[in-house]
Design an enzyme around this catalytic site. Structure first.
Site, PDB file in Angstrom:
ATOM      1  N   GLU A 153      39.294  41.316  45.690  1.00  0.00           N
ATOM      2  CA  GLU A 153      40.187  42.065  46.577  1.00  0.00           C
ATOM      3  C   GLU A 153      39.951  43.571  46.564  1.00  0.00           C
ATOM      4  O   GLU A 153      40.883  44.375  46.477  1.00  0.00           O
ATOM      5  CB  GLU A 153      41.651  41.736  46.226  1.00  0.00           C
ATOM      6  CG  GLU A 153      41.979  40.256  46.311  1.00  0.00           C
ATOM      7  CD  GLU A 153      43.412  39.924  45.913  1.00  0.00           C
ATOM      8  OE1 GLU A 153      44.219  40.846  45.739  1.00  0.00           O
ATOM      9  OE2 GLU A 153      43.713  38.730  45.751  1.00  0.00           O
ATOM     10  N   ASN A 194      35.143  38.058  45.856  1.00  0.00           N
ATOM     11  CA  ASN A 194      36.256  37.206  46.275  1.00  0.00           C
ATOM     12  C   ASN A 194      37.344  38.032  46.954  1.00  0.00           C
ATOM     13  O   ASN A 194      37.673  39.133  46.485  1.00  0.00           O
ATOM     14  CB  ASN A 194      36.839  36.518  45.023  1.00  0.00           C
ATOM     15  CG  ASN A 194      37.789  35.382  45.350  1.00  0.00           C
ATOM     16  OD1 ASN A 194      37.407  34.418  46.001  1.00  0.00           O
ATOM     17  ND2 ASN A 194      39.038  35.506  44.905  1.00  0.00           N
ATOM     18  N   HIS A 230      44.381  31.649  51.457  1.00  0.00           N
ATOM     19  CA  HIS A 230      45.809  31.353  51.299  1.00  0.00           C
ATOM     20  C   HIS A 230      46.385  31.378  52.708  1.00  0.00           C
ATOM     21  O   HIS A 230      46.698  32.430  53.253  1.00  0.00           O
ATOM     22  CB  HIS A 230      46.511  32.411  50.427  1.00  0.00           C
ATOM     23  CG  HIS A 230      46.100  32.381  48.995  1.00  0.00           C
ATOM     24  ND1 HIS A 230      46.431  31.348  48.149  1.00  0.00           N
ATOM     25  CD2 HIS A 230      45.385  33.253  48.265  1.00  0.00           C
ATOM     26  CE1 HIS A 230      45.946  31.591  46.938  1.00  0.00           C
ATOM     27  NE2 HIS A 230      45.304  32.741  46.979  1.00  0.00           N
ATOM     28  N   GLU A 258      40.624  29.630  46.990  1.00  0.00           N
ATOM     29  CA  GLU A 258      42.039  29.612  46.609  1.00  0.00           C
ATOM     30  C   GLU A 258      42.896  28.942  47.686  1.00  0.00           C
ATOM     31  O   GLU A 258      43.981  29.367  48.025  1.00  0.00           O
ATOM     32  CB  GLU A 258      42.542  31.030  46.345  1.00  0.00           C
ATOM     33  CG  GLU A 258      41.712  31.803  45.325  1.00  0.00           C
ATOM     34  CD  GLU A 258      42.302  33.125  44.926  1.00  0.00           C
ATOM     35  OE1 GLU A 258      43.488  33.367  45.226  1.00  0.00           O
ATOM     36  OE2 GLU A 258      41.604  33.951  44.297  1.00  0.00           O
ATOM     37  N   ASP A 260      45.347  27.085  49.957  1.00  0.00           N
ATOM     38  CA  ASP A 260      46.618  26.389  50.074  1.00  0.00           C
ATOM     39  C   ASP A 260      47.097  26.583  51.515  1.00  0.00           C
ATOM     40  O   ASP A 260      46.735  27.565  52.177  1.00  0.00           O
ATOM     41  CB  ASP A 260      47.675  26.845  49.054  1.00  0.00           C
ATOM     42  CG  ASP A 260      47.712  28.353  48.792  1.00  0.00           C
ATOM     43  OD1 ASP A 260      47.974  28.757  47.639  1.00  0.00           O
ATOM     44  OD2 ASP A 260      47.484  29.125  49.751  1.00  0.00           O
TER      45      ASP A 260
HETATM   46  O1  G3I Z   1      52.406  35.184  30.778  1.00  0.00           O
HETATM   47  C1  G3I Z   1      53.447  36.129  31.091  1.00  0.00           C
HETATM   48  C2  G3I Z   1      54.693  35.811  30.276  1.00  0.00           C
HETATM   49  O2  G3I Z   1      54.408  36.019  28.897  1.00  0.00           O
HETATM   50  C3  G3I Z   1      55.824  36.727  30.731  1.00  0.00           C
HETATM   51  O3  G3I Z   1      57.008  36.383  30.031  1.00  0.00           O
HETATM   52  C4  G3I Z   1      56.052  36.556  32.238  1.00  0.00           C
HETATM   53  C5  G3I Z   1      57.152  37.422  32.776  1.00  0.00           C
HETATM   54  O4  G3I Z   1      56.699  38.756  32.809  1.00  0.00           O
HETATM   55  O5  G3I Z   1      54.820  36.916  32.933  1.00  0.00           O
HETATM   56  C6  G3I Z   1      53.769  36.029  32.567  1.00  0.00           C
HETATM   57  O6  G3I Z   1      52.610  36.402  33.273  1.00  0.00           O
HETATM   58  C7  G3I Z   1      52.663  36.059  34.658  1.00  0.00           C
HETATM   59  C8  G3I Z   1      51.416  35.228  34.972  1.00  0.00           C
HETATM   60  O7  G3I Z   1      51.332  34.940  36.371  1.00  0.00           O
HETATM   61  C9  G3I Z   1      51.402  33.893  34.202  1.00  0.00           C
HETATM   62  O8  G3I Z   1      52.506  33.130  34.636  1.00  0.00           O
HETATM   63  C10 G3I Z   1      52.619  37.354  35.476  1.00  0.00           C
HETATM   64  O9  G3I Z   1      53.828  38.056  35.275  1.00  0.00           O
HETATM   65  C11 G3I Z   1      52.443  37.023  36.941  1.00  0.00           C
HETATM   66  O10 G3I Z   1      52.229  38.231  37.675  1.00  0.00           O
HETATM   67  C12 G3I Z   1      51.195  36.162  37.130  1.00  0.00           C
HETATM   68  O11 G3I Z   1      51.111  35.812  38.501  1.00  0.00           O
HETATM   69  C13 G3I Z   1      49.809  35.366  38.907  1.00  0.00           C
HETATM   70  C14 G3I Z   1      49.254  36.349  39.956  1.00  0.00           C
HETATM   71  O12 G3I Z   1      48.008  35.857  40.464  1.00  0.00           O
HETATM   72  C15 G3I Z   1      49.004  37.713  39.338  1.00  0.00           C
HETATM   73  O13 G3I Z   1      48.029  37.607  38.347  1.00  0.00           O
HETATM   74  C16 G3I Z   1      49.966  33.986  39.546  1.00  0.00           C
HETATM   75  O14 G3I Z   1      50.349  33.031  38.536  1.00  0.00           O
HETATM   76  C17 G3I Z   1      48.643  33.551  40.164  1.00  0.00           C
HETATM   77  O15 G3I Z   1      48.798  32.316  40.861  1.00  0.00           O
HETATM   78  C18 G3I Z   1      48.162  34.610  41.151  1.00  0.00           C
HETATM   79  O16 G3I Z   1      46.912  34.206  41.641  1.00  0.00           O
HETATM   80  C19 G3I Z   1      46.322  35.137  42.565  1.00  0.00           C
HETATM   81  C20 G3I Z   1      44.823  35.199  42.296  1.00  0.00           C
HETATM   82  O17 G3I Z   1      44.594  35.566  40.948  1.00  0.00           O
HETATM   83  C21 G3I Z   1      44.149  36.155  43.260  1.00  0.00           C
HETATM   84  N1  G3I Z   1      44.422  35.770  44.649  1.00  0.00           N
HETATM   85  C22 G3I Z   1      45.858  35.670  44.958  1.00  0.00           C
HETATM   86  C23 G3I Z   1      46.525  34.664  44.009  1.00  0.00           C
HETATM   87  C24 G3I Z   1      47.987  34.481  44.348  1.00  0.00           C
HETATM   88  O18 G3I Z   1      48.684  35.688  44.153  1.00  0.00           O
END
Ligand code: G3I
Length: 346
Positions: A153, A194, A230, A258, A260
């Site tokens: 991105e 990507n 997406h 990715e 969906d």
């Molecule tokens: O693991 C921590 C946990 O310890 C903490 O308590 C909690 C609350 O703060 O956060 C947890 O981390 C979260 C993580 O997902 C694991 O669940 C992050 O806050 C949260 O921001 C993160 O979201 C991910 C997001 O990318 C940002 O990295 C989503 O699961 C994931 O599906 C999403 O995937 C992205 C791709 O990487 C890039 N393309 C878009 C796609 C969808 O947004």
């Protein structure tokens, strides 16, 4: 063998006569039999703790992407600390289940630890930070992770280079250097750019294609382009087809990385699932898969859904609304969307 599996096996085996890679070993009637790798972005905690989730991943997919376990903040939480446990678990799971691992993602403006976002070094220190992270991570997984989203991105929706910390401290050519660092660490890995939004329209898509075309023409070691896709029920088929076919015109490997298909783009709080939504989603998945399947076999790196079932989709949290974007429902059962994928493969 249930009729569905016979039909599916017949459909897929007839398509596997093409030059594409031979289907991996699998239970009869699964997406593993497709002519190109079909996979999912997986949650390591669910892999560990949820047998039904693990069974779907094992039965259906011969490619897995780390949803979060290989992001900067997950692997490198402090300057001198790397935490490999979750990512190593995923790599071991994949090896035990005859699946490849796609690494996501080395350089992104999101999911960065505070020590990076607050880093106060000069440009040389920033360069060392970028190079050290990339080469430590790629080196750790060398021989286990066969491909990487090196940069994710980097292009904003207006077509400009996103003003991320990386661009700010390393200049616009950080993208090229990220690929060079990754290639030095693992010359055998396939390296991808990507992004999302290829299907929005020509503005961002053209900027992405110009970027990857420039890298390729300069001899920068880029091997593929990842289209996140997406998408949703409102996105026109023509836009989706343009995204996929123009990516292939780059001559690079094409990864639908990715996928969906959200069915509640209006984020209606009270929307409920229906057979009409199921059929519309099936048609959209079928169109995307058949368009991808029509690409030259040598460019079909694979098709990956983001997450596995509607129960673990990121979409519901993102929109704070009901949605059902994936081929498996909340009870881990195949949906009509799954049949749409199968139909698109024939
Ligand atoms: O693991 C921590 C946990 O310890 C903490 O308590 C909690 C609350 O703060 O956060 C947890 O981390 C979260 C993580 O997902 C694991 O669940 C992050 O806050 C949260 O921001 C993160 O979201 C991910 C997001 O990318 C940002 O990295 C989503 O699961 C994931 O599906 C999403 O995937 C992205 C791709 O990487 C890039 N393309 C878009 C796609 C969808 O947004």
């Amino acid at each position: 063998m249930p009729l569905r599996s016979i039909l599916l096996a017949t459909l897929l085996l007839t398509s596997c006569g093409s030059k594409g890679p031979q289907p991996g070993p699998s239970a009869p009637g699964s997406l593993r039999e497709a002519a190109f790798p079909i996979g999912a972005a997986v949650n390591v905690n669910l892999l560990r703790s949820n047998a039904a989730y693990r069974e779907v991943v094992t039965r259906e997919y011969r490619s897995v992407t780390a949803e979060n376990a290989m992001k900067f903040r997950s692997l490198h939480p402090d300057a001198a600390t790397y935490t490999w446990t979750d990512a190593d678990y995923l790599v071991q799971f994949a090896r035990q289940n005859n699946a490849r691992v796609h690494g996501h993602t080395l350089v992104w403006h999101n999911s960065l630890p505070a020590w990076v976002t607050n880093f106060q070094g000069d440009s040389a220190a920033w360069e060392n930070l970028l190079k050290t992270h990339i080469q430590t991570v790629v080196g750790h997984f060398r021989g286990q992770v066969s491909s990487w989203d090196v940069v994710n991105e980097a292009i904003a929706e207006d077509g400009t280079l996103r003003p991320s910390v990386w661009r700010q401290h390393l200049g616009p050519d950080y993208v090229a250097r990220a690929f060079q660092y990754a290639h030095q660490a693992d010359p055998d890995a396939k390296l991808f750019y990507n992004d999302y939004g290829h299907e929005f329209g020509p503005t961002k898509r053209t900027a992405i294609l110009n970027l990857v075309g420039s890298l390729k023409s300069r001899g920068i070691p880029i091997h593929g382009i990842g289209l996140q896709l997406h998408t949703n029920s409102n996105r026109a088929d023509a836009n989706l087809a343009a995204a996929i076919t123009t990516a292939a015109q780059s001559g690079l490997l094409v990864h639908i990385s990715e996928l969906d298909v959200a069915m509640n783009p209006g984020k209606t709080a009270g929307l409920t699932w229906s057979s009409a939504l199921a059929e519309a989603q099936k048609a959209k998945y079928q169109f995307i898969v058949q368009t991808y399947n029509a690409l030259p076999a040598a460019q079909r790196f694979g098709l990956t859904t983001w997450n596995v079932t509607d129960a673990d989709t990121w979409v519901r949290g993102d929109c704070s609304c009901p949605d059902w974007p994936l081929p498996f429902d909340d009870h881990y059962q195949r949906k009509p969307a799954y049949d749409g994928i199968v139909a698109g493969l024939k």
